[in-house]
Design an enzyme around this catalytic site. Sequence first.
Site, short mmCIF file in Angstrom:
data_model
loop_
_atom_site.label_atom_id
_atom_site.label_comp_id
_atom_site.label_asym_id
_atom_site.label_seq_id
_atom_site.Cartn_x
_atom_site.Cartn_y
_atom_site.Cartn_z
N LYS A 37 0.93 -1.25 -0.19
CA LYS A 37 0.07 0.07 0.08
C LYS A 37 0.61 1.22 0.08
O LYS A 37 0.54 2.18 -0.51
CB LYS A 37 -1.06 -0.02 1.20
CG LYS A 37 -2.09 -1.00 1.07
CD LYS A 37 -2.99 -0.92 2.18
CE LYS A 37 -4.15 -2.29 1.70
NZ LYS A 37 -5.22 -2.40 2.60
N GLU A 60 -2.86 6.93 7.86
CA GLU A 60 -3.71 7.64 6.78
C GLU A 60 -4.74 8.53 7.78
O GLU A 60 -5.28 7.95 8.77
CB GLU A 60 -4.47 6.51 6.15
CG GLU A 60 -4.04 6.29 4.83
CD GLU A 60 -5.24 5.23 4.11
OE1 GLU A 60 -6.31 5.15 4.56
OE2 GLU A 60 -4.40 4.48 3.11
N HIS A 99 -14.42 -3.86 8.77
CA HIS A 99 -13.64 -3.64 7.34
C HIS A 99 -13.73 -4.57 6.31
O HIS A 99 -13.09 -4.59 5.29
CB HIS A 99 -12.32 -3.23 7.49
CG HIS A 99 -12.12 -2.24 8.72
ND1 HIS A 99 -12.51 -0.79 8.79
CD2 HIS A 99 -11.39 -2.09 9.87
CE1 HIS A 99 -12.26 -0.20 9.78
NE2 HIS A 99 -11.62 -1.07 10.63
N ARG A 139 -6.97 -8.36 -8.98
CA ARG A 139 -7.62 -9.69 -9.36
C ARG A 139 -9.02 -9.42 -9.60
O ARG A 139 -9.56 -8.43 -9.43
CB ARG A 139 -7.55 -10.46 -8.01
CG ARG A 139 -8.08 -9.89 -6.72
CD ARG A 139 -7.99 -10.61 -5.54
NE ARG A 139 -8.21 -9.69 -4.45
CZ ARG A 139 -9.18 -9.44 -3.76
NH1 ARG A 139 -10.53 -9.66 -4.24
NH2 ARG A 139 -9.31 -8.62 -2.85
#
Length: 501
Positions: A116, A200, A235, A292
Amino acid sequence: MIKKVLVANRGEIAIRVMRSCREMGIQSVAVFSEADRTSMHVRYADEAYCIGPSASNESYLVIDNIIEAAKKSKVDAIHPGYGFLSENATFSDRCKKEGIIFIGPSSHAINTMGDKITARKTMQKANVPVVPGTTEPIQDLDKAVAVIKEIGLPVMIKASAGGGGKGMRLVMKEEDILPAVSSSKSEAKAAFGDDSVYIEKYINSPHHIEFQILADNHGNCIHLFERECSVQRRHQKVIEETPSPVMTPEVRDEMGKYAVAAAKAVNYSGAGTIEFIVDDQLNYYFLEMNTRLQVEHPITERVVGVDLVKEQINIANNEPLSLKQEDLSQKGHAIECRIYAEDPENNFMPNPGLIKHITEPLGLGVRHDGYVYKGYEIPMYYDPLISKLIVWAPTRTEAIDRMKRALYAYKIIGIKTSIPFLNRIMDVPAFRQGKYNTHFIQDNEEFLLNEEKPSQKLKDIASIAAFFSYLKKLEKHQSPVNLNGGSNWKTFGRKKSLERL
Ligand code: ADP
Ligand code: ADP
Ligand code: MG
């Protein structure tokens, strides 16, 4: 030309891939662990090979074993499905080295997007808006605290290698920073073998909205619009729908263009998903890319009218995209519910076991991608996803009503499932009105978990009992009982024809 494909996966997604192969005249090969000997994907395939013991790190995750099965069965290509090795760059590379086509992107794209932090840097370079935060792993805790003070609380501490909702911590207060960093790190280390974490900004009242993209090996890239995935638990997505109830044509167009730019920045090839986090003002930020096929791909297939697996195979065959952006549109509304073998009343504990009975929903606008059957025992070793129930209707309201109808018809006896919980979601006013964000389940937990089970069960028993008594009466040439109550005059008139049944 691909003539034979090995599907390096199990369960519903393995069958999903094989279905498209069959339609394309492509032979399919299943691989299975010892626990999966009786699994439906093994029966569905043209050939099947055992690749090891039940634990996935001794079977579905062992590259050597899968390559060996691929060589034995002489396949041209491998489809990795989702999960397992689907986002493993070493696997993609190894296939290439062995002269087997990997139905998915290059190892470069997987590596860049799989990490990430690297993905955030790459997106910044490509001018795609990312969530404010850091683009280096946290090394020094004092520095991290300083950065967080600058960004402003709340923030998320996230694992660079994260996936499946793991390795993420919300920090509301300053004193929670250190514990959050250390627990995020240890969870990331255990789950992904990499403890890099970064910061973040926490986006308030967020929506998770993602864009499906398709890119070929000739530089063409298109997007197939959005999926709203804000109904989440821990999540992880529970329900997905398209179009998003909060989207506007302008924002859709902009986000779609950024999604294409994101894919182009890594020379992407194949099907992929660009995930965005969106606030209630419709400000959007790149979250991550999944390199994917996505669990929720069927809702896009239904609304846009494509077969994403066929597109993946055509791309892997080096064909240019046959679809053009300007020809694509969204027709009607699709919703997917993920059906899990888990007990909503017992903290969603996985509940694998023997399927004593299953009645799958059918009818207009219903698609059911599953793999379990009566007499099958769901093994305890894997993700407890049983199936995906997808409905389509011309409007969102009709789609919700259709989903309720389908969930009502879906009966599984032997294990606990998330079906009653999903059914309750369909009744929550905020969901019906399309006014929900990622806090939806948490905000409505009391209602969602307070299922009136006995009355539903009694209703089922009562309707089965009524049906049998109806059949008995038919046998005795008596006038049939009216199951809906009220007058019997309609059925009286039909008694003769009913008797002939
Ligand atoms: P999607 O974005 O397609 O909805 P999810 O995040 O729900 O995907 O994950 C899909 C499946 O892949 C789940 O079974 C999940 O456990 C698995 N998965 C996701 N990310 C990873 C990962 N990094 N490593 C291993 N498995 C993963
Ligand atoms: P994963 O790789 O595990 O799928 P994501 O980065 O895609 O992780 O995030 C998963 C979910 O976590 C999102 O859909 C969202 O609900 C929540 N989330 C992640 N980052 C943020 C953020 N910065 N602010 C608010 N919510 C977030
Ligand atoms: Mg994600």
